[in-house]
Design an enzyme around this catalytic site. Structure first.
Site, PDB file in Angstrom:
ATOM      1  N   GLN A  50     -35.793 -16.495  38.507  1.00 50.83           N
ATOM      2  CA  GLN A  50     -34.725 -15.493  38.288  1.00 50.83           C
ATOM      3  C   GLN A  50     -34.524 -14.621  39.523  1.00 50.83           C
ATOM      4  O   GLN A  50     -33.578 -13.845  39.597  1.00 50.83           O
ATOM      5  CB  GLN A  50     -35.089 -14.602  37.092  1.00 50.83           C
ATOM      6  CG  GLN A  50     -36.322 -13.736  37.316  1.00 50.83           C
ATOM      7  CD  GLN A  50     -36.728 -12.983  36.081  1.00 50.83           C
ATOM      8  OE1 GLN A  50     -37.387 -13.525  35.196  1.00 50.83           O
ATOM      9  NE2 GLN A  50     -36.339 -11.719  36.005  1.00 50.83           N
ATOM     10  N   CYS A  77     -34.275 -12.576  32.660  1.00 53.81           N
ATOM     11  CA  CYS A  77     -35.235 -13.474  31.994  1.00 53.81           C
ATOM     12  C   CYS A  77     -34.803 -13.775  30.558  1.00 53.81           C
ATOM     13  O   CYS A  77     -35.028 -14.882  30.049  1.00 53.81           O
ATOM     14  CB  CYS A  77     -36.610 -12.814  31.991  1.00 53.81           C
ATOM     15  SG  CYS A  77     -36.599 -11.157  31.290  1.00 53.81           S
ATOM     16  N   HIS A 137     -40.351  -8.554  28.525  1.00 56.71           N
ATOM     17  CA  HIS A 137     -40.057  -9.756  29.315  1.00 56.71           C
ATOM     18  C   HIS A 137     -39.938 -10.977  28.408  1.00 56.71           C
ATOM     19  O   HIS A 137     -40.812 -11.231  27.568  1.00 56.71           O
ATOM     20  CB  HIS A 137     -41.191  -9.981  30.325  1.00 56.71           C
ATOM     21  CG  HIS A 137     -40.962 -11.135  31.248  1.00 56.71           C
ATOM     22  ND1 HIS A 137     -39.820 -11.248  32.018  1.00 56.71           N
ATOM     23  CD2 HIS A 137     -41.700 -12.247  31.501  1.00 56.71           C
ATOM     24  CE1 HIS A 137     -39.896 -12.366  32.729  1.00 56.71           C
ATOM     25  NE2 HIS A 137     -41.019 -12.990  32.432  1.00 56.71           N
ATOM     26  N   ASN A 159     -42.603 -19.260  32.290  1.00 54.06           N
ATOM     27  CA  ASN A 159     -41.995 -18.057  32.831  1.00 54.06           C
ATOM     28  C   ASN A 159     -40.802 -18.435  33.715  1.00 54.06           C
ATOM     29  O   ASN A 159     -40.526 -19.619  33.916  1.00 54.06           O
ATOM     30  CB  ASN A 159     -43.054 -17.286  33.644  1.00 54.06           C
ATOM     31  CG  ASN A 159     -42.721 -15.822  33.763  1.00 54.06           C
ATOM     32  OD1 ASN A 159     -41.620 -15.389  33.413  1.00 54.06           O
ATOM     33  ND2 ASN A 159     -43.671 -15.045  34.246  1.00 54.06           N
TER      34      ASN A 159
END
Lengths: 84, 214
Positions: B19, B25, B162, B182
């Site tokens: 990102q 995210c 997140h 992630n």
């Protein structure tokens, strides 16, 4: 938007980056010192974010908003299974 | 439940993305879940457009932040079709929404679920097997320094901030853990993934969990 925090913009001085890096190193030592002998526990150290202060890191990368989700229950499970 | 399961082993999870300095995210996680949901249904696995979600999803703030719930709600209510990433590539900043004609090829969703699985991570594992990779929201403050291993300390469930994707779990060792994708590039963590202890709602991983139906 609402709730947006200040995002570091513009070039950061090398002193600032060095200070952030030093703080990161201290944090790594602290985090790794608490459970040294626990097998497979997480390890913390230098990576692409080590030059950021925690508040800068959070302001850039941790910006997901949440709202309360309903508790998962067997009834819901049945409903979802039917729906899917 | 199997002792170990990872949707990556089924080749239905796209590569880790980055990102960069965009707080998007929430969009990466939702798009990743849609990509996998279609691959599980037998469609080719391909990258879909994150920028489209960042630019077009209402009730969200693009690179200034957003909510996975609002993004899923937008996809479901508008029945917008996500186009391929190559057609609407990621720009690391907000932009004007590009609209595509109804005849344009794309991928919409049929529905979604969003639940709090705290204290029920065994059921969460079952939902993962049933519906595919799950979207989650965690408190990732301590992930700034994460290199590898199983996160089981220094990660409270206080303030989720997140969005990630949970692709599997591994219970074969002494400390069972979730396998979490992630969006900070593949050099971060374990090839772009984190391992989060199962069973104790570490990082609040079970608090905000969504599944996508296609």
């Amino acid at each position: 938007g609402p709730g947006a925090t200040s995002t570091p913009t513009g070039p950061r001085s090398s002193e600032q980056q060095a200070a952030a890096f030093r703080e990161s190193r201290n944090r790594h030592r602290y985090l790794n010192s608490l459970f040294p002998r626990e097998n497979s526990t997480a390890i913390y150290g230098i990576n692409q974010f080590s030059y950021l202060f925690p508040e800068e890191f959070k302001a850039i990368y941790l910006r997901t908003k949440t709202s309360r989700f309903p508790r998962y229950s067997p009834e819901v499970s049945m409903l979802i299974s039917n729906m899917s | 439940l199997p002792s170990r399961f990872d949707w990556r082993d089924k080749h239905v999870v796209t590569q880790v993305r980055n990102q960069h300095a965009c707080g998007g995210c929430w969009a990466f996680s939702v798009v990743g879940a849609v990509e996998s949901a279609y691959a599980i249904k037998g469609k080719p696995l391909e990258d879909l457009s994150v920028q489209q979600v960042i630019d077009c999803s209402y009730n969200n703030y693009g690179c200034n932040g957003g909510s996975t719930f609002n993004a899923l709600n937008w996809l479901n209510e508008t029945q917008v079709k996500l186009v391929r990433d190559s057609e609407y590539p990621f720009k690391e900043r907000n932009g004007l929404c590009h609209y595509f004609s109804d005849s344009h090829a794309g991928f919409s969703i049929k529905g979604y679920s969003a639940h709090d699985f705290s204290n029920q991570e065994d059921k969460m594992a079952k939902a993962l097997l049933t519906f595919g990779p799950l979207v989650g929201i965690v408190d990732a403050v301590s992930w700034q320094d994460y290199l590898g291993g199983i996160i089981q300390h220094h990660c409270s469930s206080g303030e989720a901030n997140h969005a990630i994707i949970i692709t599997g779990f591994d219970k074969t060792g002494t400390t069972p853990y979730w396998i979490v994708r992630n969006s900070w590039g593949s050099s971060w963590g374990v090839d772009g993934y984190a391992h989060v202890k199962m069973g104790s709602n570490i990082c609040g991983i079970a608090d905000f969990v969504s599944a996508v139906f296609v």
